[in-house]
Design an enzyme around this catalytic site. Sequence first.
Site, PDB file in Angstrom:
ATOM      1  CG  HIS A 113      11.488   6.651   3.347  1.00  0.00           C
ATOM      2  ND1 HIS A 113      12.512   7.248   2.660  1.00  0.00           N
ATOM      3  CD2 HIS A 113      10.381   7.417   3.109  1.00  0.00           C
ATOM      4  CE1 HIS A 113      12.059   8.320   2.032  1.00  0.00           C
ATOM      5  NE2 HIS A 113      10.774   8.452   2.292  1.00  0.00           N
ATOM      6  CB  THR A 163      -2.622  -0.928   3.788  1.00  0.00           C
ATOM      7  OG1 THR A 163      -3.675  -1.761   4.309  1.00  0.00           O
ATOM      8  CG2 THR A 163      -2.617   0.399   4.534  1.00  0.00           C
ATOM      9  CE  LYS A 164      -3.376  -6.520   4.736  1.00  0.00           C
ATOM     10  NZ  LYS A 164      -3.944  -7.559   5.628  1.00  0.00           N
ATOM     11  NE  ARG A 178     -10.145  -4.580   8.542  1.00  0.00           N
ATOM     12  CZ  ARG A 178      -9.598  -3.737   9.408  1.00  0.00           C
ATOM     13  NH1 ARG A 178     -10.050  -2.490   9.495  1.00  0.00           N
ATOM     14  NH2 ARG A 178      -8.603  -4.114  10.174  1.00  0.00           N
TER      15      ARG A 178
END
Length: 202
Positions: A113, A163-164, A178
């Site tokens: 969102h 997130t990556k 990580r």
Amino acid sequence: MNHKERMLAGLPYKAWMDGLAEEQLANKKKIREYNLCPPEEKERIDEIMRSILGKAGSNLNILPPFHCDYGKNIEVGNNFMSNFNCTILDVGKVTIGDNVMFGPNVSIITAGHPIHPDSRNSGYEYGIPITIGDSVWIGANVVVNPGVTIGHNVVIGSGSVVTKDLPDNVIAVGNPCRVLRTITEEDRPYYYKDRKFDVEDY
């Protein structure tokens, strides 16, 4: 484009427009049947799940309860195993390779969102595809966020929030997740930390 086309294109869309709510309802009925199916009815379990997913390879094993938005936007390869309470929000496409394992309570989240409250309160949301490579093990309670690509042979430690993107052949942990280190041939003799296999067929 209508709102369904916008959703599949990764553009802002409204989830109750252009038949999307009806598609979700139809899928919820299948999900309910799957989650309540008697465990001894293995053929029926497999049949229902294959009717939910867009594509599934051989040796499919998803332990209930399982939840997803549409199902048809999820593709899994051969030998996919998911432990209890997997959630896949598949408003964006989710592609999972061969020999992938999920621990319990894994969440694969393509949906999101807007950050600004005015934009968010407009009702627009989005879905960004997630791709998971071959021979990946995702530990318990891991969350994978929209737009992430996870490479081949990756191990993600329990409780991580991804997130990556993650490259091939790594152990990754944490929030945010990580890379901890690379997986090498030196890892082959061990089944857990410093404990070596006592068999020859691993």
